[in-house]
Design a protein around this motif. Structure first.
Motif, PDB file in Angstrom:
ATOM      1  N   ARG A  69      39.141 -35.406   1.980  1.00  0.00           N
ATOM      2  CA  ARG A  69      38.822 -34.273   2.261  1.00  0.00           C
ATOM      3  C   ARG A  69      39.382 -33.199   1.982  1.00  0.00           C
ATOM      4  O   ARG A  69      39.302 -32.238   1.767  1.00  0.00           O
ATOM      5  N   TYR A 266      29.364 -38.911  -0.158  1.00  0.00           N
ATOM      6  CA  TYR A 266      30.376 -38.243   0.452  1.00  0.00           C
ATOM      7  C   TYR A 266      31.270 -37.359  -0.715  1.00  0.00           C
ATOM      8  O   TYR A 266      31.557 -36.064   0.096  1.00  0.00           O
ATOM      9  N   PHE A 269      28.732 -34.762  -2.199  1.00  0.00           N
ATOM     10  CA  PHE A 269      28.430 -33.995  -0.878  1.00  0.00           C
ATOM     11  C   PHE A 269      29.754 -32.435  -0.336  1.00  0.00           C
ATOM     12  O   PHE A 269      29.754 -31.394  -0.511  1.00  0.00           O
ATOM     13  N   SER A 270      30.982 -33.553  -0.406  1.00  0.00           N
ATOM     14  CA  SER A 270      32.150 -32.573  -0.387  1.00  0.00           C
ATOM     15  C   SER A 270      32.527 -31.713  -1.671  1.00  0.00           C
ATOM     16  O   SER A 270      32.415 -30.399  -1.075  1.00  0.00           O
ATOM     17  N   ARG A 273      29.671 -28.291  -0.309  1.00  0.00           N
ATOM     18  CA  ARG A 273      29.506 -28.359   1.114  1.00  0.00           C
ATOM     19  C   ARG A 273      29.053 -26.652   1.237  1.00  0.00           C
ATOM     20  O   ARG A 273      28.782 -26.046   2.017  1.00  0.00           O
ATOM     21  N   ASN A 274      30.359 -26.853   1.013  1.00  0.00           N
ATOM     22  CA  ASN A 274      29.788 -24.382   0.911  1.00  0.00           C
ATOM     23  C   ASN A 274      29.017 -23.830  -0.042  1.00  0.00           C
ATOM     24  O   ASN A 274      28.832 -22.798   0.379  1.00  0.00           O
ATOM     25  N   LEU A 279      23.794 -27.728  -1.628  1.00  0.00           N
ATOM     26  CA  LEU A 279      24.065 -29.021  -1.163  1.00  0.00           C
ATOM     27  C   LEU A 279      22.708 -29.730  -0.666  1.00  0.00           C
ATOM     28  O   LEU A 279      22.308 -30.491  -0.288  1.00  0.00           O
ATOM     29  N   LEU A 343      27.383 -36.516   4.990  1.00  0.00           N
ATOM     30  CA  LEU A 343      26.067 -35.226   4.780  1.00  0.00           C
ATOM     31  C   LEU A 343      26.976 -34.604   6.099  1.00  0.00           C
ATOM     32  O   LEU A 343      27.235 -33.900   6.049  1.00  0.00           O
ATOM     33  N   ALA A 346      30.802 -34.294   4.903  1.00  0.00           N
ATOM     34  CA  ALA A 346      31.116 -33.036   4.433  1.00  0.00           C
ATOM     35  C   ALA A 346      31.115 -31.845   4.975  1.00  0.00           C
ATOM     36  O   ALA A 346      32.346 -30.713   4.091  1.00  0.00           O
ATOM     37  N   LYS A 347      29.884 -31.710   5.904  1.00  0.00           N
ATOM     38  CA  LYS A 347      30.014 -30.040   6.762  1.00  0.00           C
ATOM     39  C   LYS A 347      31.234 -30.005   7.800  1.00  0.00           C
ATOM     40  O   LYS A 347      31.463 -29.257   8.471  1.00  0.00           O
TER      41      LYS A 347
END
Length: 500
Positions: A69, A266, A269-270, A273-274, A279, A343, A346-347
């Motif tokens: 991340r 992962y 999703f990362s 994520r924004n 997403l 998920l 990632a958030k």
């Protein structure tokens, strides 16, 4: 989004090939060991490996996820991760070795002493691996990960089978684990050269993300491994051996079928994520694909478990058939909400994931204990079915909280997979009752082959019919169609110069 999806698909192909090889070796290893070793051998090693796993999880730092991340990890970040991991593994190895005699006295089995001494070395080696390996996942590069996964599994397989064939001893399981860890250590630095330095810089920065993942790992491991210790103490190593092998085989098809997507999702999703819209779209596509693969794998294992285990492992493992049938079906169903973990990571909602794990621990452990006390080993299986279904609902509700995707909308996205797997299960059950009972190994092998082929035909056929009936909506079928068209287009481009 298409660029990310294409990279995820390419990564999944590499990982699918890797997992296919690893899956084959794992299954073959289990079957071979089942002939040479008895349930008590598996039970003995299961006690030690469960304690090792709990100790590792309780102190897990989850630093690799923090690296994924991180926007731009440097060499100092990698060295800090290596330093923390190496220090932790050394302390754990010493603690595990020191606990060998008390644990052996508790279980009244002196063989545990040497087994735990050997596994303490495995603990130490696990902390020395190259931390740069995780960047292969972060950057969606998977061919090197393929080399690492296959080489370490192959080394463990060769050592395990060789020792089992020569000595027919539980040491085959222990030495196979050591070979696995040693190969991981050597190959990780060969494929990705890295010279670590001892440093504790950036430790606080890394811990700020990983602290809740570590806490979740602790309760998660206790949640899913505590019954091993309870069965080993209350029911003995033979029953634990049946449970260990049954649980391993039940988990194998679902885990191996979904591992490629789980490993790539992962990082995917990362990257989005924004962007809530992208997403949600990425989650729905990934979850539908996961269910389309995992449900037939898990339910399929359940419906063919009886002939498969009688053929591959012999009559002494018949008590484990029910375990495989029940748990493989539950593992398949649980994948409906399993992507909540990547998920949430990632958030950045790792605390929320920890709360979920803690709640499931408080709920699950009493159910397991009650089942064991009142109904023995079958009670544990019934308790796991109940807790597994509850866990699936909890995960899907958590997905709704994270991205606002309604519960029934999540189910609707998996409708074709659910309906097709129901048709498959009913069809295989019907075919099995039409066939005569096999009288020998050859007839049993033919019986199993017919059931597997029938299951594939029923599932693929019903999925395709439903897809056409619903006017070809976007879903796993669309992804497969797109991959096939793209592959054929590339093949034509390659073939044209040759024909010219």
């Amino acid at each position: 989004m298409n660029n990310v999806t294409d990279r995820l698909i390419r990564g999944s192909i590499w990982l699918s090939l890797s997992r296919a090889i690893v899956n084959g070796l794992s299954a073959l290893s289990t079957f071979v060991l089942a002939w040479y070793l008895g349930p008590a051998d598996f039970g003995l090693v299961a006690i030690a490996t469960t304690l090792q796993l709990i100790l590792s999880s309780v102190t897990e730092l989850s630093l690799n996820q923090a690296l994924i991340r991180h926007e731009a990890p440097t060499e100092e970040h990698f060295s800090a991760v290596w330093t923390l991991s190496a220090a932790r593994s050394l302390v754990l190895a010493l603690l595990f070795a020191a606990a060998a005699y008390p644990i052996a006295d508790f279980y009244q089995d002196p063989r545990l002493v040497n087994v735990m001494f050997a596994l303490s070395l495995s603990l130490f080696l696990s902390g020395l691996a190259n931390p740069r390996r995780i960047m292969l996942q972060r950057d969606l590069i998977f061919w090197q990960d393929f080399v690492l996964n296959v080489s370490q599994k192959l080394a463990g397989f060769i050592v395990t089978v060789a020792v089992a064939a020569l000595y027919q001893s539980y040491w085959a399981l222990v030495l196979g684990l050591l070979a696995y860890q040693l190969t991981n250590l050597v190959v990780s630095y060969t494929v990705l050269p890295f010279w670590p330095r001892i440093t504790f810089r950036h430790a606080r920065e890394l811990f700020s993300f990983s602290v809740w993942l570590t806490a979740g790992q602790i309760v998660g491991t206790l949640n899913w491994r505590i019954e091993y210790l309870l069965i080993g103490k209350w029911m003995g190593s033979v029953q634990l051996g049946h449970y260990t092998v049954g649980n391993t085989l039940a988990m194998l098809p679902t885990r191996e079928a979904t591992a490629p997507l789980n490993q790539t999702i992962y990082p995917g999703f990362s990257k989005v994520r924004n962007d809530p819209v992208r997403l949600i779209a990425a989650y729905q596509r990934a979850q539908a694909l996961l269910a389309a693969v995992a449900l037939p794998a898990g339910i399929g294992m359940a419906v063919v478990a009886d002939p498969m285990m009688r053929l591959a492992m012999g009559e002494k493992w018949v008590p484990a058939i029910f375990i495989v049938q029940a748990l493989s079906a539950v593992f398949g169903i649980q994948t409906l909400g399993s992507l909540v973990q990547p998920l949430g990571m990632a958030k950045g909602q790792t605390k929320l994931l920890f709360i979920r794990d803690a709640q499931m621990l408080v709920l699950r452990v009493p159910i397991i204990i009650a089942g064991l006390v009142y109904f023995g080993l079958p009670g544990v299986i019934y308790a796991r079915i109940l807790s597994g279904l509850i866990s699936t609902v909890v995960n899907m509700l958590l997905v709704k909280r994270l991205i606002g995707l309604p519960f029934f909308q999540q189910l609707a996205a998996n409708f074709r997979a659910l309906a097709s797997v129901a048709v498959m299960a009913a069809g295989v059950w019907g075919v099995s009752h039409l066939l005569s009972a096999p009288a020998d190994k050859l007839a049993l092998a033919a019986h199993l082959a017919i059931l597997v082929s029938a299951g594939a035909v029923f599932y693929i056929g019903s999925s395709f019919v439903l897809w056409l009936a619903m006017k070809k909506p976007n879903g796993p079928e669309t992804e497969v169609q797109r991959i096939v068209v793209k592959t054929l287009s590339k093949a034509k481009l390659i073939a044209v110069p040759k024909s010219a």
